[in-house]
Each structure stands twice: as C-alpha cells, then as structure tokens.
Design an enzyme around this catalytic site. Structure first.
Site, PDB file in Angstrom:
ATOM      1  N   ASP A   1       0.854  -1.187   0.000  1.00 37.88           N
ATOM      2  CA  ASP A   1       0.000   0.000   0.000  1.00 37.88           C
ATOM      3  C   ASP A   1       0.884   1.228   0.000  1.00 37.88           C
ATOM      4  O   ASP A   1       1.974   1.207   0.578  1.00 37.88           O
ATOM      5  CB  ASP A   1      -0.837   0.045   1.279  1.00 37.88           C
TER       6      ASP A   1
ATOM      7  N   ASP B   1      -4.917  -3.298   5.249  1.00 35.43           N
ATOM      8  CA  ASP B   1      -5.281  -2.877   6.602  1.00 35.43           C
ATOM      9  C   ASP B   1      -6.783  -2.916   6.871  1.00 35.43           C
ATOM     10  O   ASP B   1      -7.207  -3.028   8.000  1.00 35.43           O
ATOM     11  CB  ASP B   1      -4.736  -1.467   6.904  1.00 35.43           C
TER      12      ASP B   1
ATOM     13  N   ASP C   1      -9.723  -5.903   2.777  1.00 35.16           N
ATOM     14  CA  ASP C   1      -8.441  -6.440   2.308  1.00 35.16           C
ATOM     15  C   ASP C   1      -8.270  -7.912   2.689  1.00 35.16           C
ATOM     16  O   ASP C   1      -7.387  -8.595   2.175  1.00 35.16           O
ATOM     17  CB  ASP C   1      -7.273  -5.646   2.914  1.00 35.16           C
TER      18      ASP C   1
HETATM   19  P1  ATP Z   1      -3.638   3.168   0.310  1.00 30.02           P
HETATM   20  O1  ATP Z   1      -2.583   3.967  -0.371  1.00 30.02           O
HETATM   21  O2  ATP Z   1      -3.197   2.663   1.624  1.00 30.02           O
HETATM   22  O3  ATP Z   1      -4.349   2.198  -0.563  1.00 30.02           O
HETATM   23  P2  ATP Z   1      -5.407   5.372   0.328  1.00 30.02           P
HETATM   24  O4  ATP Z   1      -5.584   6.058   1.619  1.00 30.02           O
HETATM   25  O5  ATP Z   1      -4.691   6.072  -0.746  1.00 30.02           O
HETATM   26  O6  ATP Z   1      -4.817   4.056   0.764  1.00 30.02           O
HETATM   27  P3  ATP Z   1      -8.196   5.042   0.333  1.00 30.02           P
HETATM   28  O7  ATP Z   1      -8.158   5.184   1.796  1.00 30.02           O
HETATM   29  O8  ATP Z   1      -9.002   3.950  -0.281  1.00 30.02           O
HETATM   30  O9  ATP Z   1      -6.770   4.886  -0.265  1.00 30.02           O
HETATM   31  O10 ATP Z   1      -8.665   6.418  -0.273  1.00 30.02           O
HETATM   32  C1  ATP Z   1      -9.030   6.544  -1.611  1.00 30.02           C
HETATM   33  C2  ATP Z   1      -9.337   7.986  -1.917  1.00 30.02           C
HETATM   34  O11 ATP Z   1     -10.468   8.423  -1.173  1.00 30.02           O
HETATM   35  C3  ATP Z   1      -8.218   8.933  -1.520  1.00 30.02           C
HETATM   36  O12 ATP Z   1      -7.324   9.141  -2.561  1.00 30.02           O
HETATM   37  C4  ATP Z   1      -8.954  10.214  -1.198  1.00 30.02           C
HETATM   38  O13 ATP Z   1      -9.154  10.992  -2.367  1.00 30.02           O
HETATM   39  C5  ATP Z   1     -10.287   9.739  -0.701  1.00 30.02           C
HETATM   40  N1  ATP Z   1     -10.313   9.739   0.775  1.00 30.02           N
HETATM   41  C6  ATP Z   1      -9.417   9.208   1.608  1.00 30.02           C
HETATM   42  N2  ATP Z   1      -9.770   9.394   2.883  1.00 30.02           N
HETATM   43  C7  ATP Z   1     -10.935  10.062   2.873  1.00 30.02           C
HETATM   44  C8  ATP Z   1     -11.842  10.533   3.886  1.00 30.02           C
HETATM   45  N3  ATP Z   1     -11.614  10.342   5.166  1.00 30.02           N
HETATM   46  N4  ATP Z   1     -12.943  11.192   3.493  1.00 30.02           N
HETATM   47  C9  ATP Z   1     -13.203  11.381   2.197  1.00 30.02           C
HETATM   48  N5  ATP Z   1     -12.419  10.956   1.200  1.00 30.02           N
HETATM   49  C10 ATP Z   1     -11.288  10.303   1.516  1.00 30.02           C
END
Ligand code: ATP
Length: 919
Positions: free
Chosen positions: A331, A641, A645
C-alpha cells in the site's frame, strides 16, 4: 435477579441487562465501579492454555520409530548382559528426548511470546467519556463501541446497531457473516442464533454498534472452547512435514539395511551380539533423527529475529515462504509513506492558495499567489471548502504537553488543521452547524458526507472525497463571490492533476443546501452538489522505504505500489521511493482500477506483471492482482489494513497486515503483522527469511554427509568381515555428541552479507540438490577412507586395537568439526566470513573437544567405551586427515560456487530481461 455466568442475557431487554450489571446504557460504568469490578473479575484475557501436560510432552519425545528400535535394542542387550552397550543405548535415547523436548519448548515459547506484541484496543465509554483502552482492562458492565474491522473483545449484549454484521466462524465454524440487532430472544436460543449477542474473538465485518460487556476472559464462550481444546501452537510447516516424511522413509530404508547387515554378519558367523549392536549403531548413525526438530527450532529462531525487526509472524510457514518471495505489493499510504498529512494548497475555481506551517500544529497562514495573506471572507468558495474540511470530519486534534497530535484518520486531521489555520475549528462548525447524520467514508465509496442543521431550520450537506468521485456528485462550482456556474470538469481535473504530479494527495470538497433532511442518501447526492475546492496534502515518503525498495530490486524482488489514491499522486510518490524509475514512462507501468477492468482477462496477468503502480484500485481488485501475479509464478507478499483487504491477504502467499493502522480483521487474515507499518520491515523480514533458509541448507549439508559417513564405516566393516574400526557404542557416542554440540550451532549462524544480492530461491527446488548429493558422497567417502586408513595404519605400527579405534573415532569428531566451519557458508570459504562471528559454534566446538579428550584420556570413560589414550603423533595424523578433507571440500565449494555464480548470472540476465521488458 443477580448476574451469574449462566444468565441468559439474550433473553433480557437491554434495560434489564444494564440494571443487572449496574451500568448505564449511555454513560457506561464509573471509574470507581470499573476498578472494583476489575479486582473482582481480573484481566480480560483467555486463561493460559493448559495444553499437553509436561509428562505427555516428555513421553511424546519417545514416539518415534527409531526410538522404539533403540528401546528394544537396549532391552535385548541388557538381557544378553551386555550392560555397557545397554546403558549407552538408553543414554542415547534419553539425550535424544531431552534435546527434542528443549527444542520444542523453545520453539513454542518463541511463538507464544509474539502474541503480546500485537495488542488489541477497545473503545469504551466510562462516565460518559469515550476512551480507547487495551481490551485486557474491560470488565462486565462496560459500555463499549464497535465498528467494522474490530475483533469483538468480550461477550457483549447489543444495545444499538447500524448495519452490523459479524463473522462468527471462529466460534461456530460458519463462514458467512451474519446480521445482528438488539431484539430480545427466547431464553433457549442456541449460541449460533443469538443475534443480539456479540462473542469475544469474532470479527465485525460491517457497520457499527454499542453494547454492554456481559462476560470477560475465561467466562466468555471463547474461553469455554479454549478450556476444552487448549491452544496448541502449530509447529508444523510444509517443509517440516516434507522433512518428517523424508526421514520416515529413510528410517524404513535404513532399518532394512541394518537388518540386512545383521543377517550378513550372522551368515559370516560373526558374534551375534556384536553384529546386532553394530547394526543398531549403523541405523542410529545413518538416520538424521534430529532433522525435523532442528528445522523447527531454526524456523522459531527466525521468528524471534523477525520480531526484533518489528515483523510479527503469525504462522510459522510464513518464515519459509518469506525467503522465496518474488513480489511485494505494498500500500502507498502509511507503508511507503508516513501517513502524516499536511495540506499544502487549496484550489478554488477563483484562486489557488498556498498554506504554510508543518505537522498537526494549527500555526500557519493561507497565502495568495503573490504571498499576501488571504481572508476567507473574501472567497466564499474557500470558506465553504474549509468549513467542509472541519465539519465533514471525524478526526480530533489533541494538544498535550505542548505537542499537537491526532486521533483518527490523518487525511481528515490535515483538513482540520488547515481549517483551524483559517480560524475555523471543528467546535465552531459543530456549534453553528450541528451534525445530524453521516454517510461514512470507505474505500469503495471514496467520499464522506454529513448532514447539518442550519440555524434557519434548513439543512446543508457537506461532502469531501476523491476528485473523480466528487465530479460525479457535482453539477456546478462556486466562485469567490458565492456565485455558481456549471461544473468545468476538465478544468477541475487539470488542477487536480497538477497538484497530484507534485506528489500531493488531492481531495475535493462540496456543499449542497437543502430544505429537506430526508433526501440524505447516496442516490440523492448524485449530480446535486456544488464543488467548492480542492485541498492538496503532502504525505512524505518514509525515509527507509527508498533504500528498502532498492534492496528488493537487487534481490530480484518486484515491488508494486497499490493505492486508492490518484494515479498522478501515486506515480510521483512511486518515483520518490524508487518503485518507478525517475525517467520511466508511465504508459504500461501505471494502471488505474478503471483501466484494469477494461483489460481482457487473458491479457491481465501480463499487464499486471508489467505494471508497478496501481492507482484508484478497490480492495476487490487487490485480490485480482494477487491471483494474476500468482498465475505468473510469483510468490506474492501483499499488504492490507481494512476489512475488505482480508480476502487478498488470505490469498497472498504472505498476507501482511499493519499493526498500527490495521483493523483486527486484517490482522486475523494475515500471516505477518508489521508493528510499525513500514515497508522497510517487510524487506527486513524477507532478509531474515532468506537467512533462515540458508541455515537450514547449511545444517542439512553438514548432517547428511557425516551421518552417511558414520554408517558406512560400520557397513563396510561387517561387509568385509573384519574387526570394526569403531565400536557400536563409540558410533552412538560420536553421533549424539556431534549432532548436539556441532550441528545445532548452525541454527545461530548470522546471515551472510550477500543474502539480498541473489535472486529469490525457487520454492519448488528440492532440498536434496545434485550438489548436495555430490557433497554427501565426497565427504562421507573421505570420512570412511580416513577412518579406515588411520585404523589400519595404527594397527600396522604397533598400536593396540583400542588405541587404533580411538584414533578412528577422533577422526570423525575432528573432521566433522572442521567440516562444520566449511558449512558456515555455502559459497564462500570459512575464512571469508570470519572465524568468530558465531560464538555458539565456538562454544560447541570447544565442548566437543572436551568431550573427545574425556573419552580419550579419562580412565573411567576408557573402560566404558573401550578407548585408550593417544599420543601426539596420532593426533597429528588425525588433524592431517581433517585438513585433507577440508581442502577437498574447499575445492568442491569453489567449483560449485563458480557453477552457482554462472547460474545466478544467467538467472539475473533473465530477470533483467524481464524487468527491461516490464518497462
Ligand atoms: P492506500 O494507499 O493505503 O491504498 P489510500 O488512503 O490512498 O490508501 P483510500 O483510503 O481507499 O486509499 O482512499 C481513496 C481515496 O479516497 C483517496 O485518494 C482520497 O481521495 C479519498 N479519501 C481518503 N480518505 C478520505 C476521507 N476520510 N474522506 C473522504 N475521502 C477520503
């Protein structure tokens, strides 16, 4: 009615349960009550597994075909009044059992110690305040909150729920998750159907809820099961099972050979008792009885070494598999980056604003392009964007001991901070726009929305989320003066792209005013929201990640970044940590979730193997990635996480969960948990895994030739019908002492410097390679020749039979000790790796030397083992033989190394070719 351990809580109303347990269903217990109950019920932990009793565990050591043979042989020799032989045989049995017992206990305690490293937290309400505590401190009566991803920490009667689903397979074996609610049930409802109860150890797969703890620790349903079955630590791995099978087969073969030898001796009318004991000695010498146990202890040592490097192995076979990992899918957020977000820029349709300050401290300014401070009152879109960041948010900023910290999601915390920098705090928003409802964020939905009441009786919806997803919700965009115009999708996308290319994570914000509170649904939001801005945040790469990625590449391991984030952000971070090369074209190397769905199934494995960055992928696609990589023959380690997953973690060869940010569901599905969530820890674990496998190979390379050599001496003597150059009791002595003092010390061998510069081990490659068979033949032949030659030479030069035998006996001890040094490295010479880098080996060799001096010079030992003191000349000859054997092994090794090196470079060329093709 007072609460007892058999109270049918599922048959009582939640009010009755609260009353019976003297708790408050809104405010929970008081601190004083919790202390009192804690003293009464003790910690909420499962009782120590009683497991098998000490006696059973000791007796188990005797449950081995070889030991049966030895025991029978011991009894027969005793009946024949050959007491010395009989005592030695029994001594061998006892030593064997002690070594086995100690090894097994050590391996078990190594694994058990790890459990404490991964702690489980619980959210509890006491005196009306929500606290995060270790699940150990929960007591009956505690009001606790649970949500998707949690492991239920105690037995709980549900009070409230929201779409709650629980996987109870740990308890009932039923793998489908079941819905829960708070309705009262009949008293006689069986455990599996009690839909208003949550049971300790089960996993929450969806929704959230609150409930009262009704049983903790041993009183829980899981505690009951635990008491019934105990908690056997699983020590078997595919490799140990294979080895155990191999040694069983070998045992049968060797016993047959021993029987044949005995028959041959009888035919030649040799002394029956002597031939019998000689055959037994032959069997004992030839069977590598310690092999499976030695392998287990080596894997256990590997587990402890990995734990020291903050990787907790949950299943022993993972240690083996780690060593042959060929691809790591990691990730981005939190594993390759630090997951410490800071908003650096806010873009609105009217202007872009830079944000100063660092970390979670709300000290900083919002500056225009010209560097002048920006007022949020002059730009309404900016104001709404920051208001959304503060209001549509579940994180909390903390300020303790002059340190700013956060509780909750770092992405949300960063948005709180930037709003606070502009003077908009969450409290301020909470007061002016009280929240009434929430659509929670998850990785599939990719946005979060909150419904707020305005002072005028109307409502407003605040939304934030991934840009592409927000564009589906928005129909217009807001300008500085509050005016709205139709959404300019390409303009917004371009602005987002430019921020992403700097490695910034971009979230869009939006707002919808409405009079009606009932249309707050995902469907109703589609096409009705006004875009207010984009917030771009920096999440710096982890310092150790870049070097760890380089190490992986050198070790022939592909590293793939998987993220829910934007392709631009992902590529920029991938370049920063070396997953993508600086000048590498993104075509084919970066794939988005949407692109993945468009690739034909038959082309998918190739496309996935070629790419190194996967952006905007859903957890379901992670499973697809693992499967495609496995189809291409990869051994895949995959991180995760969240609850979703879990399938990918289970499917991967090594499922890796995050110890810090991971849910309990992910940890439960994983083979390994990273305490610090860091990518570098995976690389460290792979390195340890390779080291463990090396040591196993070294041990086998040492043990096989020496065992075969010992057996061949007896076999040739009986076959030739001559006097034995080494007596059965002496063979038993040498076999036992060298296996314990010499062989086992290889388990403590430090890793060689080049473990991460060679390609991964082929997991299908047999342990018994051609090179090993060759080495076994060479060393055993030299051992036999050396022992025979010296025996005959001593006799011819006037030595007595006991003296000649003692000389032959010492040939074995000294040659095996010399050979041990050579086995410390499979390719390099003993000198190159430093003589004193494994102090256990030095202690072992010194102990063996003392043992040999004792059997040679102590009169009492001379009587038992029929040995005799040797003069200096004999020792010289013994050492000369050892030197000759070492030289021969050295030559074999350097020839082998050359062969290996050419093979490795051929493999590397192949890998280089593949990675070149990947780019
Ligand atoms: P990883 O890199 O660990 O896969 P990530 O944090 O990039 O995780 P997600 O958590 O699935 O991936 O988030 C996907 C998208 O959703 C992010 O790129 C962001 O634009 C949006 N996002 C993330 N956190 C939030 C939140 N708390 N509220 C709204 N949108 C969010």
């Amino acid at each position: 009615m007072a609460a007892t351990s058999t109270t049918p809580y599922h048959g009582l109303s939640s009010h009755e349960v609260a009353q019976m347990l003297e708790t408050d269903s809104l405010r929970g217990l008081t601190t004083e009550q919790a202390h009192r109950l804690s003293a009464r019920f003790g910690p909420n932990v499962l009782p120590e597994a009683t497991g098998a009793s000490l006696l059973v565990r000791i007796l188990r050591q005797f449950h081995h075909p070889l030991i049966y043979v030895l025991l029978i042989a011991g009894v027969i020799t005793a009946l024949l009044r050959e007491y010395v032989d009989s005592v030695v045989i029994f001594a061998v049995v006892v030593v064997n059992a002690i070594v086995g017992f100690v090894q097994e206990s050590k391996a078990e305690s190594a694994l058990q110690g790890l459990r404490a490293m991964v702690r489980t937290d619980a959210r509890v309400v006491r005196e009306g305040r929500e606290l995060v505590v270790e699940s150990e401190v929960l007591v009956p009566g505690d009001l606790i909150l649970i949500e998707a991803g949690d492991k239920v920490p105690a037995d709980i009667r549900l009070l409230r729920h929201y779409e709650l689903r629980v996987d109870e397979s740990a308890l009932t074996g039923e793998s489908l998750s079941i819905g829960k609610n708070e309705a009262v049930l009949s008293d006689v409802t069986p455990v599996a159907d009690r839909s208003n109860m949550l049971y300790s150890g089960t996993l929450v797969t969806a929704g959230s809820g609150a409930g009262i703890v009704v049983a903790t620790g041993a009183d829980t349903e899981m505690g009951e099961i635990h008491r019934l079955v105990g908690d056997a630590t699983l020590l078997a791995t595919p490799l140990t099972i294979k080895l155990a099978r191999f040694s069983k087969l070998l045992t049968v073969g060797i016993l047959g050979l021993a029987a044949f030898t005995f028959a041959l001796g009888l035919l030649r009318q040799q002394d029956a008792v002597e031939t019998f004991t000689a055959s037994i000695a032959l069997a004992v010498a030839a069977i590598p009885e310690g092999l499976p146990a030695a392998v287990t202890i080596m894997l256990a040592i590997g587990v402890s070494r990995m734990a020291k490097r903050r990787a907790v192995v949950r299943r022993l076979p993972a240690v083996e598999t780690l060593g042959s990992t060929t691809a790591i899918c990691a990730d981005k957020t939190g594993t390759l980056t630090r997951n410490q977000m800071t908003v650096r820029a806010v873009w609105t349709p009217s202007e872009a604003v830079q944000v100063t300050g660092s970390g979670y401290s709300p000290d900083g300014e919002l500056l225009s392009g010209g560097g002048t401070p920006v007022s949020i009152d002059a730009n309404l879109a900016l104001r709404w964007s920051l208001l959304t960041g503060a209001g549509c948010n579940d994180a909390v900023l903390t300020h303790e001991d002059h340190q700013w910290g956060i509780v909750g999601d770092p992405t949300e915390a960063a948005m709180l901070v930037v709003s606070a920098k502009a003077g908009l705090t969450a409290e301020h928003v909470g007061e002016s726009l009280p929240r009434e409802d929430t659509i929670l964020f998850n990785s599939e939905r990719q946005y979060m929305a909150t419904l707020h009441a305005t002072g005028s009786g109307d409502h407003v919806v605040l939304v934030k989320g991934a840009v592409e997803r927000m564009l589906e919700l928005c129909h217009d965009q807001m300008y500085a003066d509050g005016s709205r115009r139709p959404i300019d999708r390409s303009g917004v996308l371009l602005a987002a792209e430019q921020l992403a290319l700097q490695g910034l994570r971009v979230l869009a914000t939006g707002v919808r005013e409405s009079t009606d509170a009932t249309d707050f649904t995902e469907r109703a939001l589609l096409g009705t929201v006004t875009l207010t801005g984009l917030q771009a945040m920096l999440d710096p790469p982890r310092t150790a990640a870049t070097s760890a990625v380089t190490v992986c590449h050198t070790a022939g391991i592909a590293v793939k970044m998987i993220t829910g984030d934007h392709a631009g952000t992902a590529s920029a971070i991938a370049r920063a940590v070396g997953v993508l090369e600086a000048d590498e074209d993104t075509a084919g190397s970066v794939l988005t979730g949407a692109e993945l769905t468009e690739i034909a199934p038959e082309d998918l494995p190739d496309a996935i193997e070629r790419a190194c960055v996967f952006a905007r992928v859903t957890p379901a696609q992670k499973l697809q990635l693992v499967e495609a990589m496995q189809e291409k023959g990869h051994i895949v380690a995959m991180t995760g996480d969240g609850v979703n997953d879990a399938p990918a973690l289970r499917r991967a060869n090594i499922g890796v969960a995050m110890g810090g940010s991971g849910t309990e569901v992910a940890k439960d599905a994983a083979d390994m948990v990273l305490i610090d969530d860091d990518f570098a820890t995976i690389e460290a674990a792979v390195e340890e895994g390779r080291g463990v496998f090396d040591n196993l190979t070294k041990f086998i390379t040492w043990t096989l030739p020496t065992n075969v050599g010992q057996a061949l001496v007896v076999l040739t003597a009986i076959a030739l019908g001559t006097a034995l150059p080494i007596l059965p009791t002496q063979i038993l002595w040498i076999n036992m002492t060298t296996a314990v003092f010499l062989g086992l010390t290889l388990a403590f061998e430090p890793k060689e410097a080049d473990v991460m510069t060679r390609p991964p081990r082929d997991p299908n490659e047999s342990l018994l390679t051609g090179a090993l068979v060759g080495r076994t033949l060479l060393v055993s032949a030299l051992l036999v020749a050396g022992a025979w030659w010296l025996f005959e030479w001593e006799l011819a030069n006037g030595a007595s039979l006991p003296e000649a035998r003692t000389a032959a006996l010492n040939v074995f001890a000294v040659v095996q000790a010399f050979y041990l040094f050579s086995c410390r490295s499979l390719v390099h010479s003993a000198w190159r790796i430093g003589l004193f880098t494994n102090r256990w080996l030095i202690v072992g060799v010194a102990t063996q030397a003392i043992a040999q001096l004792a059997i040679t010079y102590v009169p009492f030992m001379n009587t038992i083992f029929q040995t005799a003191p040797l003069d200096a000349g004999a020792w010289l000859r013994i050492f000369a033989i050892a030197v000759v054997v070492s030289l021969a092994v050295g030559v074999d090794k350097s020839l082998g190394a050359r062969r290996n090196l050419t093979r490795a470079s051929a493999h590397r060329t192949h890998l280089d070719g593949t990675s070149a093709a990947m780019r």
